[in-house]
Design a protein around this motif. Structure first.
Motif, short mmCIF file in Angstrom:
data_model
loop_
_atom_site.label_atom_id
_atom_site.label_comp_id
_atom_site.label_asym_id
_atom_site.label_seq_id
_atom_site.Cartn_x
_atom_site.Cartn_y
_atom_site.Cartn_z
N LEU A 203 -49.96 23.64 15.32
CA LEU A 203 -50.43 23.42 16.69
C LEU A 203 -51.95 23.55 16.77
O LEU A 203 -52.63 22.76 17.44
N ALA A 204 -52.52 24.53 16.08
CA ALA A 204 -53.97 24.72 16.10
C ALA A 204 -54.69 23.53 15.48
O ALA A 204 -55.74 23.09 15.98
N LEU A 205 -54.15 22.98 14.39
CA LEU A 205 -54.76 21.81 13.78
C LEU A 205 -54.73 20.60 14.71
O LEU A 205 -55.70 19.85 14.83
N LEU A 206 -53.61 20.42 15.40
CA LEU A 206 -53.49 19.29 16.32
C LEU A 206 -54.45 19.45 17.51
O LEU A 206 -55.05 18.47 17.97
N ASN A 207 -54.61 20.67 18.01
CA ASN A 207 -55.56 20.90 19.10
C ASN A 207 -56.98 20.57 18.66
O ASN A 207 -57.76 19.96 19.41
N ARG A 208 -57.34 20.98 17.45
CA ARG A 208 -58.70 20.68 16.96
C ARG A 208 -58.87 19.19 16.71
O ARG A 208 -59.94 18.62 16.95
N LEU A 209 -57.82 18.52 16.23
CA LEU A 209 -57.88 17.08 16.03
C LEU A 209 -58.10 16.36 17.36
O LEU A 209 -58.88 15.40 17.44
N GLU A 210 -57.42 16.82 18.41
CA GLU A 210 -57.61 16.25 19.74
C GLU A 210 -59.07 16.31 20.15
O GLU A 210 -59.64 15.32 20.64
N ASP A 211 -59.68 17.46 19.98
CA ASP A 211 -61.07 17.64 20.37
C ASP A 211 -62.00 16.78 19.53
O ASP A 211 -62.99 16.24 20.03
N LEU A 212 -61.68 16.66 18.25
CA LEU A 212 -62.57 15.96 17.33
C LEU A 212 -62.65 14.46 17.62
O LEU A 212 -63.74 13.88 17.63
N ILE A 213 -61.49 13.83 17.83
CA ILE A 213 -61.48 12.37 17.99
C ILE A 213 -61.11 11.94 19.40
O ILE A 213 -60.84 10.75 19.63
N ASP A 214 -61.08 12.90 20.34
CA ASP A 214 -60.89 12.61 21.76
C ASP A 214 -59.59 11.83 22.02
O ASP A 214 -59.61 10.72 22.56
N ILE A 215 -58.48 12.43 21.63
CA ILE A 215 -57.17 11.86 21.93
C ILE A 215 -56.32 12.95 22.56
O ILE A 215 -56.72 14.11 22.60
N ARG A 216 -55.15 12.57 23.02
CA ARG A 216 -54.19 13.54 23.53
C ARG A 216 -52.90 13.41 22.74
O ARG A 216 -52.31 12.34 22.67
N VAL A 217 -52.48 14.49 22.12
CA VAL A 217 -51.28 14.50 21.29
C VAL A 217 -50.11 15.05 22.09
O VAL A 217 -50.20 16.15 22.64
N PRO A 218 -49.00 14.32 22.19
CA PRO A 218 -47.81 14.89 22.82
C PRO A 218 -47.26 16.01 21.94
O PRO A 218 -46.92 15.78 20.78
N LEU A 219 -47.17 17.19 22.49
CA LEU A 219 -46.83 18.36 21.68
C LEU A 219 -45.33 18.61 21.58
O LEU A 219 -44.89 19.33 20.69
N GLY A 220 -44.55 18.04 22.49
CA GLY A 220 -43.11 18.22 22.42
C GLY A 220 -42.71 19.69 22.44
O GLY A 220 -43.18 20.47 23.27
N GLU A 221 -41.89 20.09 21.48
CA GLU A 221 -41.40 21.47 21.41
C GLU A 221 -42.27 22.37 20.55
O GLU A 221 -41.95 23.54 20.35
N LEU A 222 -43.38 21.83 20.06
CA LEU A 222 -44.22 22.61 19.15
C LEU A 222 -44.75 23.90 19.75
O LEU A 222 -44.72 24.95 19.08
N PRO A 223 -45.26 23.91 21.01
CA PRO A 223 -45.71 25.20 21.57
C PRO A 223 -44.61 26.25 21.62
O PRO A 223 -44.85 27.43 21.33
N GLU A 224 -43.40 25.83 21.99
CA GLU A 224 -42.29 26.79 22.04
C GLU A 224 -41.92 27.26 20.64
O GLU A 224 -41.61 28.43 20.42
N ASP A 225 -41.96 26.36 19.67
CA ASP A 225 -41.70 26.75 18.27
C ASP A 225 -42.74 27.76 17.80
O ASP A 225 -42.41 28.71 17.08
N ALA A 226 -43.99 27.56 18.21
CA ALA A 226 -45.06 28.48 17.81
C ALA A 226 -44.84 29.86 18.42
O ALA A 226 -45.03 30.89 17.77
#
Length: 319
Positions: A203-226
């Motif tokens: 989840l942390a990698l995906l959040n940083r990727l969002e910031d880096l290339i200015d996209i929005r990633v659908p996280l689905g159940e990942l926050p709850e899994d974390a």
């Protein structure tokens, strides 16, 4: 010359790569690319020849049954493409595989051949390493590059690492020599709980990727899994007084180091992510759109804004 058939013309493509093995503690990096591929239903358009790059006594093929017919899956690296919707659509070329056993220079050249043919504008390589970081705090993610101009314009660390490296480091240097902008994002995984999977690091990698290339990633159940992962580790640590004491020591060291970094800049970055997630044009929001604090909660359940992660020293930790 690589000839691609059946791949449409891409929009502002970025290549995002991750490799299982030495550079993938807790399967965090490969898990992040797998999440992108799954959420956006990636279409595989190429696979590298396994015979060229893998030792099958190290990475063995698997046999499986398909309606009673025996089939073999060979270890390899596959490329797929996904389209990110929203006000500014763009395409991601996803590279997911196993760190090759041999011919690393040829391996990187073949991937760069695909990048050239597809018009890739930047390569982002995800990795994860073991570190002295507590599982109860936000996962540190450092962004490094070999390009001084890219480091300055994108607020990244310029790598100064010396020592053994993996395919992530080799591919980044190959990109640099080929004139392709390249960034590596590294998540630090607690060494005392290194068993995969680690959804919090993913989840942390995906959040940083969002910031880096200015996209929005659908996280689905990942926050709850974390959150579930962290609760599980909390319970295991509570059962061992030595582990609990060690975690507390790491927490104190981390909090002391991060205190100067709890700045308005970090809060602003989190708020920008919140605005991106609640934008109806970008798709369905994660969490309650009426509760801005829902986007500031880390998987531990805290509601305070997360401080800016303090990058690990590339000289010491980043392969």
């Amino acid at each position: 010359m690589i000839e691609l058939e059946g791949v449409p013309e891409l929009i502002d493509p970025v290549m995002v790569a991750a490799f299982e093995g030495w550079n993938d503690a807790g399967d965090a990096a490969s898990g992040a690319v797998a999440h992108l591929d799954r959420e956006w239903k990636g279409e595989v358009f190429a696979a590298l020849d396994a015979e060229d790059y893998y030792d099958f006594q190290v990475n063995r093929p698997t046999v499986w049954l398909d309606n009673g017919v025996r089939k073999i899956t060979w270890p390899t690296t596959r490329l797929s493409v996904v389209r990110v919707g929203g006000p500014k659509p763009r395409d991601l070329v996803l590279v997911r595989g196993i760190e090759p056993s041999m011919r690393w220079r040829s391996f990187c050249n073949e991937l760069l051949g695909f990048a050239h043919e597809l018009g890739v504008e930047m390569v982002v390589i995800l990795g994860a390493l073991l570190g002295d970081t507590p599982h109860t705090r936000p996962v540190p993610v450092s962004g490094v590059t070999s390009d001084p101009d890219l480091a300055r314009t994108m607020d990244l660390e310029e790598t100064r690492y010396e020592g053994p490296t993996g395919i992530v480091g080799i591919l980044q240097e190959a990109c640099t020599h080929a004139g392709v902008p390249a960034v590596s994002l590294w998540a630090a995984v607690p060494h005392y709980v290194s068993q995969p999977p680690n959804p919090k690091a993913t989840l942390a990698l995906l959040n940083r990727l969002e910031d880096l290339i200015d996209i929005r990633v659908p996280l689905g159940e990942l926050p709850e899994d974390a959150r579930a992962w962290q609760l599980g580790v909390d319970q295991l640590a509570a059962e061992d007084s030595e582990v609990a004491e060690y975690v507390q020591t790491l927490e104190e060291a981390r909090d002391t180091a991060d205190l100067p970094e709890a700045s308005g800049e970090a809060i602003a970055r989190e708020f920008e992510r919140y605005l991106r997630r609640r934008d109806p044009a970008a798709g369905s929001a994660q969490g309650d759109p009426g509760d801005p604090t829902s986007y500031f909660r880390d998987p531990s359940g805290g509601s305070a804004p997360r401080p800016k992660p303090k990058p690990d020293d590339p000289d010491e930790d980043t392969p």
